[in-house]
Design an enzyme around this catalytic site. Structure first.
Site, mmCIF file in Angstrom:
data_model
loop_
_atom_site.group_PDB
_atom_site.id
_atom_site.type_symbol
_atom_site.label_atom_id
_atom_site.label_comp_id
_atom_site.label_asym_id
_atom_site.label_seq_id
_atom_site.Cartn_x
_atom_site.Cartn_y
_atom_site.Cartn_z
ATOM 1 C CE1 TYR A 121 0.736 0.320 4.562
ATOM 2 C CE2 TYR A 121 -0.043 -1.940 4.311
ATOM 3 C CZ TYR A 121 0.597 -0.963 5.060
ATOM 4 O OH TYR A 121 1.100 -1.272 6.283
ATOM 5 C CG HIS A 140 5.455 1.983 2.303
ATOM 6 N ND1 HIS A 140 4.094 1.831 2.420
ATOM 7 C CD2 HIS A 140 5.887 2.401 3.500
ATOM 8 C CE1 HIS A 140 3.735 2.150 3.644
ATOM 9 N NE2 HIS A 140 4.800 2.491 4.320
#
Ligand code: C5P
Length: 324
Positions: free
Chosen positions: A252, A299
């Site tokens: 995400y 990430h």
């Protein structure tokens, strides 16, 4: 009869020449170009010198940027598509069974239930500074430049006290989640980045009973903030950033990356400070010595950085490099 017959072609040529000259002088090529296009194509999308929505003929940008997406949640836009709900619930899964609609209802009986930032206009010039937490801010003297913006968005715990010369003192928005929460002053909008329904419940609890003290770790049971300035990022916006901007790299978006895309949607000009490693290649915060890991973790750090540089090449953001 005969005379007039002989004169007709001459008169005809003369009239044609006059008409050509008339058209040439009254209708220059520039006029022709302007008149034949719809004026709205040339109408500036904002009143700044450059605007994010200018040059919407850039395929790379147009593929990613969805001007119709709403970054912030309210009751009216809160319904989630099944795939969005499933994706969002999978970010930080929990065995707790909670009813999303009830939580949304509770949130908006406490916090402003509005269509935030639906005010794009050719007369608007909203300048925004997004301030990340990189140690490359130290020694930069960016403080007054940052404070000069209409909107100054800070992230997580990034403080101003003691660092004013380099990071400024104004904060209009702070993006945070329960595990990164700090007290805010009354001029600052708290913008929740909800990774899970529990984060929304924490937000309610922090302004009411204060009973939530844990998520996956200990969290503050209450924080100081103006409840009339609370905003919540829309789960569909988080998914949009992940799919359209990150092309599903990582799990995400990082808080910093989502903040920049949020700014692209609510501002006309975006200046970015405090992003990236310092010149020694380390990823410290400016306010503590803890190292941050942008390459690994959930990430897509490298991909995020490349995307930010592409945004800069396309004049959609300006990244201020920092000093160290
Ligand atoms: O560490 P934290 O997540 O609070 O930092 C906020 C944001 O600032 C990060 O998501 C990242 O985008 C940016 N940052 C950075 N370089 C650092 C520290 C933070 O780019 N050294």
């Amino acid at each position: 009869m005969n005379i007039s017959n002989r004169l007709t072609p001459r008169y005809f040529t003369l009239i044609l020449s006059f008409m050509t000259l008339f058209l040439l002088f009254t209708h220059t090529p520039t006029d022709i170009t302007t008149d034949s296009f719809d004026d709205s194509i040339f109408e500036a999308s904002c009143s700044c010198k450059t605007c994010i929505m200018d040059f919407m003929d850039d395929d790379w940008f147009v593929y990613r940027y969805d001007p119709t997406i709403t970054p912030l949640l309210n009751r009216k836009n809160s319904a989630l598509r099944r795939d969005t709900y499933k994706w969002w619930r999978g970010l930080q899964p929990s065995s707790l069974r909670v009813n999303y609609t009830e939580v949304v209802d509770q949130m908006f009986s406490l916090f402003p239930d509005k269509d935030h930032y639906a005010d794009t206009s050719p007369d608007r010039c909203r300048t925004c500074a997004v301030v990340g937490n990189s140690a490359n801010l130290l020694g930069s003297h960016y403080g007054s430049l940052i404070d000069f913006h209409d909107v100054v968005i800070r992230i997580n715990k990034g403080p101003t006290k003691g660092y004013e010369r380099d990071v400024g003192s104004k904060t209009t928005h702070r993006i945070l989640y329960p595990e990164s929460a700090v007290d805010l002053d009354n001029n600052t909008h708290l913008v929740l980045f909800p990774f899970k329904i529990r984060d929304m419940q924490w937000l309610i609890s922090t302004f009411t009973t204060g009973h939530i003290t844990r998520t996956y770790t200990r969290v503050k049971s209450s924080i100081k903030a103006d409840e009339n300035k609370v905003m919540i990022l829309h789960p569909a916006f988080i998914k949009y950033v992940y799919e359209k901007w990150l092309l599903r790299h990582g799990r995400y978006p990082s808080t910093g990356f989502i903040t920049i895309i949020f700014a692209l949607h609510i501002c006309d000009q975006v200046n970015v400070f405090g992003f990236g490693a310092s010149s020694t290649g380390t990823w410290h915060h400016y306010f503590d010595r803890s190292r941050t890991h942008f390459k690994g973790g959930p990430h897509g750090g490298d991909f995020e950085n490349k995307t930010l540089h592409k945004l800069q090449q396309r004049n959609k953001i300006i990244i201020h490099k920092g000093y160290r």
